[in-house]
Design a protein around this motif. Structure first.
Motif, PDB file in Angstrom:
ATOM      1  N   VAL A   1       8.407  -0.621  -7.971  1.00 10.77           N
ATOM      2  CA  VAL A   1       7.196  -1.452  -7.984  1.00 10.77           C
ATOM      3  C   VAL A   1       7.453  -2.768  -7.260  1.00 10.77           C
ATOM      4  N   GLN A   2       8.593  -3.378  -7.499  1.00 10.04           N
ATOM      5  CA  GLN A   2       8.934  -4.633  -6.835  1.00 10.04           C
ATOM      6  C   GLN A   2       9.108  -4.428  -5.334  1.00 10.04           C
ATOM      7  N   ARG A   3       9.741  -3.324  -4.975  1.00  6.42           N
ATOM      8  CA  ARG A   3       9.950  -3.071  -3.546  1.00  6.42           C
ATOM      9  C   ARG A   3       8.620  -2.830  -2.832  1.00  6.42           C
ATOM     10  N   LEU A   4       7.701  -2.153  -3.509  1.00  8.68           N
ATOM     11  CA  LEU A   4       6.382  -1.935  -2.918  1.00  8.68           C
ATOM     12  C   LEU A   4       5.652  -3.255  -2.720  1.00  8.68           C
ATOM     13  N   ALA A   5       5.735  -4.154  -3.691  1.00  8.12           N
ATOM     14  CA  ALA A   5       5.085  -5.457  -3.544  1.00  8.12           C
ATOM     15  C   ALA A   5       5.618  -6.191  -2.332  1.00  8.12           C
ATOM     16  N   ALA A   6       6.928  -6.123  -2.116  1.00 11.00           N
ATOM     17  CA  ALA A   6       7.512  -6.756  -0.936  1.00 11.00           C
ATOM     18  C   ALA A   6       7.039  -6.083   0.351  1.00 11.00           C
ATOM     19  N   PHE A   7       6.903  -4.757   0.300  1.00 11.70           N
ATOM     20  CA  PHE A   7       6.399  -4.009   1.454  1.00 11.70           C
ATOM     21  C   PHE A   7       4.969  -4.442   1.792  1.00 11.70           C
ATOM     22  N   TYR A   8       4.122  -4.638   0.774  1.00 13.94           N
ATOM     23  CA  TYR A   8       2.752  -5.029   1.019  1.00 13.94           C
ATOM     24  C   TYR A   8       2.657  -6.414   1.653  1.00 13.94           C
ATOM     25  N   ARG A   9       3.636  -7.274   1.352  1.00 12.44           N
ATOM     26  CA  ARG A   9       3.570  -8.657   1.845  1.00 12.44           C
ATOM     27  C   ARG A   9       4.203  -8.836   3.220  1.00 12.44           C
ATOM     28  N   ARG A  10       4.913  -7.850   3.682  1.00  8.09           N
ATOM     29  CA  ARG A  10       5.586  -8.013   4.967  1.00  8.09           C
ATOM     30  C   ARG A  10       4.559  -8.183   6.076  1.00  8.09           C
ATOM     31  N   PRO A  11       4.846  -8.995   7.058  1.00  6.65           N
ATOM     32  CA  PRO A  11       3.883  -9.182   8.166  1.00  6.65           C
ATOM     33  C   PRO A  11       3.662  -7.891   8.919  1.00  6.65           C
ATOM     34  N   GLY A  12       2.455  -7.740   9.474  1.00  3.43           N
ATOM     35  CA  GLY A  12       2.115  -6.504  10.178  1.00  3.43           C
ATOM     36  C   GLY A  12       2.821  -6.385  11.511  1.00  3.43           C
TER      37      GLY A  12
ATOM     38  N   ALA B   1     -13.889   1.654  -6.895  1.00  7.76           N
ATOM     39  CA  ALA B   1     -13.753   0.489  -7.764  1.00  7.76           C
ATOM     40  C   ALA B   1     -12.738  -0.455  -7.149  1.00  7.76           C
ATOM     41  N   VAL B   2     -12.945  -1.737  -7.383  1.00  5.26           N
ATOM     42  CA  VAL B   2     -11.993  -2.754  -6.956  1.00  5.26           C
ATOM     43  C   VAL B   2     -11.514  -3.499  -8.183  1.00  5.26           C
ATOM     44  N   VAL B   3     -10.203  -3.696  -8.268  1.00  2.36           N
ATOM     45  CA  VAL B   3      -9.589  -4.474  -9.342  1.00  2.36           C
ATOM     46  C   VAL B   3      -8.871  -5.647  -8.689  1.00  2.36           C
ATOM     47  N   GLY B   4      -9.211  -6.852  -9.091  1.00  2.56           N
ATOM     48  CA  GLY B   4      -8.589  -8.029  -8.525  1.00  2.56           C
ATOM     49  C   GLY B   4      -9.221  -8.451  -7.214  1.00  2.56           C
ATOM     50  N   SER B   5      -8.562  -9.388  -6.565  1.00  2.00           N
ATOM     51  CA  SER B   5      -9.067  -9.916  -5.294  1.00  2.00           C
ATOM     52  C   SER B   5      -7.870 -10.206  -4.404  1.00  2.00           C
ATOM     53  N   GLY B   6      -8.133 -10.769  -3.256  1.00  4.42           N
ATOM     54  CA  GLY B   6      -7.053 -11.057  -2.327  1.00  4.42           C
ATOM     55  C   GLY B   6      -7.369 -10.530  -0.951  1.00  4.42           C
ATOM     56  N   ALA B   7      -6.657 -11.027   0.031  1.00  3.39           N
ATOM     57  CA  ALA B   7      -6.926 -10.653   1.418  1.00  3.39           C
ATOM     58  C   ALA B   7      -6.369  -9.287   1.778  1.00  3.39           C
ATOM     59  N   THR B   8      -5.401  -8.794   0.979  1.00  6.12           N
ATOM     60  CA  THR B   8      -4.797  -7.485   1.250  1.00  6.12           C
ATOM     61  C   THR B   8      -5.324  -6.461   0.254  1.00  6.12           C
ATOM     62  N   ALA B   9      -5.966  -5.417   0.769  1.00  5.81           N
ATOM     63  CA  ALA B   9      -6.470  -4.329  -0.069  1.00  5.81           C
ATOM     64  C   ALA B   9      -5.462  -3.197  -0.083  1.00  5.81           C
ATOM     65  N   ILE B  10      -5.128  -2.718  -1.279  1.00  3.96           N
ATOM     66  CA  ILE B  10      -4.247  -1.563  -1.437  1.00  3.96           C
ATOM     67  C   ILE B  10      -5.132  -0.390  -1.839  1.00  3.96           C
ATOM     68  N   VAL B  11      -5.361   0.536  -0.918  1.00 10.55           N
ATOM     69  CA  VAL B  11      -6.209   1.702  -1.167  1.00 10.55           C
ATOM     70  C   VAL B  11      -5.365   2.774  -1.853  1.00 10.55           C
ATOM     71  N   LEU B  12      -5.787   3.196  -3.034  1.00  9.81           N
ATOM     72  CA  LEU B  12      -5.012   4.118  -3.865  1.00  9.81           C
ATOM     73  C   LEU B  12      -5.655   5.506  -3.866  1.00  9.81           C
ATOM     74  N   ALA B  13      -4.944   6.491  -3.310  1.00  7.97           N
ATOM     75  CA  ALA B  13      -5.438   7.869  -3.204  1.00  7.97           C
ATOM     76  C   ALA B  13      -4.755   8.721  -4.266  1.00  7.97           C
TER      77      ALA B  13
ATOM     78  N   ARG C   1      -6.296  -7.257   5.469  1.00  8.08           N
ATOM     79  CA  ARG C   1      -5.231  -6.282   5.674  1.00  8.08           C
ATOM     80  C   ARG C   1      -5.482  -5.116   4.728  1.00  8.08           C
ATOM     81  N   VAL C   2      -5.137  -3.902   5.164  1.00  4.76           N
ATOM     82  CA  VAL C   2      -5.338  -2.707   4.344  1.00  4.76           C
ATOM     83  C   VAL C   2      -4.073  -1.859   4.401  1.00  4.76           C
TER      84      VAL C   2
END
Length: 463
Positions: free
Chosen positions: A452-463, A268-280, A345-346
């Motif tokens: 949660v906030q720190r993770l959001a910042a981690f997801y946005r950091r450049p690769g 399932a996908v929730v939301g949209s955006g160029a960065t996908a967060i795969v949840l295991a 980005r994934v």
């Protein structure tokens, strides 16, 4: 014969040439359209050593490669190829080039992928049966199964058994009871394929070899059933709100996709955006407890990709012991699907069991993912479930992407010391977050808005 006519071609990227062959259509209306769909079109593609010539039948996103036996050319497949095209498959039959047969089979699968085939099954007869087994390891991720008709244990002086042992994809072996060439070898190869996600041996009466097996009613039923199971999907999984008993304000959709070793998984996908967060997810559970966090991700502009591991939720179970806990292939399949759906980005996020699995998976996925997050990563799942390659300390040095590890100060299963020791083994920058009074796995997200906030910042950091 039409199968042997070559017309003027049109060049595609990657050296793929398709030539539309004129077909004589009798009648009009639906009959004419059906003839157009199944009429053969010539195709050329490259293997390791040059150009390979073949014929395409049918249209669509579900592909089949037909690899012929040594005493025939591609035209021997024509009746069966038309039957498959009538069932809605895009079929590619070819004549071998100057490379190894398995190289040609893999190249044919890549050609179908470039033409838009989303999933592909390899079917080989005799020589082609062996080539299909040997090609599976080098085939593109679009390949989801193998059908081996009258396979023998050797080809050109090479032993096929080691390749059968390496098979991970679902595989169907078919032979005839009185076939002097494969009556013993096909069962041998089926037994050797113990690492396949699923395997089946069908033995039909009397004598038939290779392509002739497609005229046998029982063999044909087995082939058609295998193709349906591996290439087609049932109706879409239930909507998340109905299945999980809750919903999120963000838009969502459910779908099926395939693991790296060919099993059908629900996602399932929730939301949209160029960065996908795969949840295991963690054990014992399914994707539903991720739903609240998925909504948070969607509101922050990310695309949350949820899925069930094999044997959990709505996902297919593996049929062999070796594949039961090969969960890293599920994560790899999720990454492939996220990219197919447009993610640029994934990032992998796992909780508890899933936290360890994403570490192992990330070390093998190419192109690499953009980051990994482990919430309470188990030190060594293999010590709990047997040897399935789920050893996080062994995989950690192979990581070459940013890694964030979180644990709770009250976690009774994974200590802060273990988490720091795991991070110290990383092959790339790794950071540890200890959540005060935090528990285990995804409960850390509820316990710590700061995390949660720190993770959001981690997801946005450049690769």
């Amino acid at each position: 014969m039409l199968e042997r006519i070559f017309g003027t071609g049109r060049l595609f990227a990657g050296g793929l040439t398709v030539a539309v062959v004129a077909a004589i259509a009798v009648g009009c209306g639906a009959s004419s359209r059906k003839t157009e769909l199944t009429a053969p079109r010539a195709i050329s593609f490259r293997d390791d050593d040059g150009v390979v010539h073949g014929v395409l039948y049918g249209r669509g996103a579900l592909g089949i490669v037909l690899a012929n036996q040594s005493d025939s050319d591609r035209s021997a497949w024509a009746p069966f190829a038309r039957t498959l095209a009538d069932r809605g498959y895009r079929v590619l039959a070819f004549d071998y080039g100057f490379s190894l047969p398995e190289s040609d089979v893999a190249a044919a699968a890549r050609a179908l992928a470039r033409l838009g085939a989303r999933r592909v099954v390899l079917i080989g007869a005799s020589k082609g049966a062996k080539a299909a087994v040997m090609a599976a390891a080098a085939a593109p991720p679009t390949v989801v199964g193998v059908i081996s008709l009258s396979a023998e244990r050797t080809t050109g002086g090479r032993n096929v058994v080691p390749s059968a042992r390496e098979l991970r994809l679902p595989t169907l072996f078919v032979t005839a009871r009185d076939d002097p060439w494969s009556e013993d070898d096909a069962p041998l190869l089926e037994r050797a394929a113990s690492n396949a996600a699923s395997r089946r041996l069908v033995v039909v009466p009397r004598h038939a070899h290779g392509i002739d097996l497609t005229a046998n009613a029982r063999a044909r039923r087995a082939i058609v059933s295998f193709l349906r199971d591996r290439l087609r999907d049932p109706t879409s999984p239930e909507p998340l709100a109905k299945r999980c008993g809750t919903s999120t304000a963000a838009s969502s959709r459910t779908f099926w996709f395939r693991s790296r070793d060919g099993l059908r998984l629900d996602g399932a996908v929730v939301g949209s955006g160029a960065t996908a967060i795969v949840l295991a997810h963690q054990y014992p559970s399914d994707l539903c407890p991720w739903l609240g966090y998925a909504g948070t991700l969607a509101r922050s502009g990310f695309r949350a990709f949820l899925f069930d591991f094999r044997g959990f939720g709505e996902s297919e179970e593996a049929q062999t012991p070796a594949a039961t806990w090969r969960l890293q292939d599920d994560v790899a399949g999720a990454v492939t699907e996220a990219r197919r759906q447009g993610a640029r980005r994934v990032i992998l996020v796992g909780a508890s069991m899933g936290a360890s699995v994403v570490v192992v998976a990330a070390s093998t996925i190419r192109p690499r993912v953009d980051g990994v997050v482990s919430l309470s990563a188990e030190w060594d799942l293999d010590s709990l479930i047997g040897s399935h390659g789920l050893n996080a300390p062994r995989a950690a040095p192979l990581l070459r992407v940013p890694w964030l590890l979180a644990t709770g100060s009250n976690d009774r299963l994974v200590s802060a010391g273990q988490t720091k020791a795991l991070a110290a083994r990383a092959g790339a920058p790794a950071h540890v977050v200890v959540v005060p009074n935090g528990g285990h796995g995804w409960s850390l997200l509820e316990a710590s808005p700061t995390l949660v906030q720190r993770l959001a910042a981690f997801y946005r950091r450049p690769g």
